[in-house]
Structures are given as C-alpha cells and as structure tokens.
Design an enzyme around this catalytic site. Structure first.
Site, short mmCIF file in Angstrom:
data_model
loop_
_atom_site.label_atom_id
_atom_site.label_comp_id
_atom_site.label_asym_id
_atom_site.label_seq_id
_atom_site.Cartn_x
_atom_site.Cartn_y
_atom_site.Cartn_z
CG ASP A 70 -1.97 -1.10 1.16
OD1 ASP A 70 -2.89 -0.98 0.33
OD2 ASP A 70 -1.84 -2.08 1.91
NE ARG A 95 -0.68 1.89 4.22
CZ ARG A 95 -1.19 3.01 3.76
NH1 ARG A 95 -2.46 3.32 4.02
NH2 ARG A 95 -0.46 3.85 3.05
NE ARG A 140 -6.77 0.61 7.99
CZ ARG A 140 -6.34 0.73 6.74
NH1 ARG A 140 -5.53 1.71 6.40
NH2 ARG A 140 -6.74 -0.14 5.82
CG HIS A 171 -8.35 7.02 5.83
ND1 HIS A 171 -7.59 6.50 4.81
CD2 HIS A 171 -7.78 6.58 6.97
CE1 HIS A 171 -6.59 5.79 5.31
NE2 HIS A 171 -6.69 5.81 6.62
CG LEU A 252 -5.77 -1.38 -4.11
CD1 LEU A 252 -4.30 -1.18 -4.43
CD2 LEU A 252 -5.99 -2.75 -3.50
CB CYS A 258 -4.48 8.18 -0.91
SG CYS A 258 -6.19 8.11 -0.36
#
Length: 266
Positions: A70, A95, A140, A171, A252, A258
């Site tokens: 990612d 991550r 997250r 998010h 994804l 991002c």
C-alpha cells in the site's frame, strides 16, 4: 513564531509521491472488486504527478517499496505543516513500516521532524483547514494517536479538533476535502454530523460519494474522473478542475489525496 499564510493548506511548493510496487495487487481493501491493473494505475499515477508539476511545484518521486503493497498511498505516513512534519503511526499493522521509510525523506526537506509514538493515526484521517486541524476517529486512527498528535503540534500554534468518520468509511478524507480556507467538499453522510459548522460546504452529488476525495493544489482542484455532477458543482463554485483517472487506486480505497504529501517547508 512567523505569521502563517492562511492559504498554506492548499498552496504548496513541494509534493512527495511514491511509485506503485508490483505487490500492490496484495493491497488492503474494504471490498474486493478485483486487483488493480498495474499498467493503468501507473499511467494514472504519471498523469497525477504531471498535474502537480504543472502548477510549478517540485515533486519528489520515490521508488516503489515491494515489501509494502500500500506504499503508493504516502499521505497516511505523515502530516506536513509549514513549521515541520510529523511522522504518523498507521493503524494497519502491515503499513507501520511505511512511516519509517518516509521519515528520512522528510528530514531532507524539513529542519524539524517529529514522530507519533503512542496510539495510531493515519494522514487520511486529517484535514487541515488553516483555522484548525480536524482529525477523524476511525478504524485506523484512535484517541491516543490523536492526543499524541495534538501535543506534537501545539507549540507550532495548531489546534486540533477530534471528529468522527462515518461508520463503514475508511478515512475521514474519504468523504471530504478542502477547496479553500472556508470551503469543504463533503458527502451528506459526513456533513450531516455537523462537523463542518462555520464552513461553506459544497455537497457531493448523490451516488457520487467517491468524488469527495479531491485535492486543492495551488490553483487546481484534482478530482477523480467519472463524477460529472460533482465536477459541475465545483466548477460552478468557481474552481478550476482537472480530472484524473483513479479507477485502479479506487479498488484499494485510494483517492486523490492519498497519493501525495503536499507542503511548503520553511
């Protein structure tokens, strides 16, 4: 402390991007809609970088990280402010190493780089508006991570406000983006919470929720292709829009914000 340009959240001299790795087909996703096509994704990524450069910004292109599928989504690794950068602590275990990989590149551009060392927080949950930093609690990003970030940026003169990401949304910025210091593009499900009281809100068209993640980068608004009603609303509000292909990153859960870290280091 020097006066801060009120346009700093959308006027930038620099951006950092990272080339997609071939391992991206193993990237995290909320719903499996198939693997991204790497050639198409790379073409979209190249167009994205070219558009950032078109505004006059310096774009640092980092190489792919095969160990981190990612890693093309660099925004989650750091928060970049005029006074310095803060390295995040991603909430997805796979991550965590991405943030450590980003730190030396930030240190090459900033005189001060700090690190969140408690809880978890990802850049995709952070919206900097100029008057405040909104941080969305999500799967997250937790309260401990938000509190840690608040402490790290307090002496730079930034105020944080914790808000909540809608259930089922990855998010906070999946559902919103900054168009200027007073204007936010948002889905109805997020704006309905009241978190943008005091701002002008441009609503994303019904059925086009995936268009909410745009970026204002200098004089351009970069948005994903394929959302004509939201595009027209942004144009009508007086912004210059550039549509970028995002079909493969969307598989994804990735969007316009991002794919870069955007900043103007002092």
């Amino acid at each position: 402390m020097p006066a801060r340009d009120p346009a700093f959240p959308y006027r930038f001299t620099h951006a950092i991007t990272r080339a997609p790795a071939t391992s991206i087909i193993r990237g995290l996703r909320a719903v499996d809609t198939g693997n991204p096509d790497l050639a198409t994704l790379r073409a979209h990524h190249d167009a994205y970088i070219a558009t950032l450069r078109e505004t006059g910004a310096t774009v640092v292109e980092l190489g792919p990280l095969e160990d981190f599928p990612d890693s093309v989504f660099v925004e989650d690794t750091a928060l970049c402010l005029p006074e310095g950068a803060v390295v995040m602590r991603p909430g997805a275990p796979s991550r965590l190493g991405e943030a450590a990989e980003m730190a030396p590149h930030l240190k090459a551009l900033y005189t001060e780089v700090r690190t969140v060392d408690e809880g978890h927080i990802e850049g995709g949950d952070i919206l900097v508006t100029g008057r405040e930093i909104l941080v969305g609690r999500s799967a997250r990003t937790d309260a401990t991570g938000i509190a840690s970030l608040a402490r790290l940026v307090a002496d730079w003169g930034h105020r944080l406000r914790e808000v909540h990401t809608p259930p089922g949304v990855l998010h906070f910025k999946t559902d919103c983006s900054l168009l200027d210091a007073e204007t936010i593009l948002s889905t109805d499900r997020l704006a309905g919470s009241g978190c943008f009281a005091g701002y002008r809100v441009i609503p994303v068209a019904e059925g086009e929720e995936a268009a909410a993640n745009t970026i204002r980068f200098n004089d351009l608004v970069l948005m994903p292709e394929g959302f004509p009603h939201t595009r027209d609303a942004i144009l009508t509000a007086g912004y210059t829009v550039r549509e970028i292909g995002n079909s493969e990153c969307a598989k994804l859960d990735g969007g316009m914000s991002c794919l870069s870290l955007r900043f103007s280091p002092r």
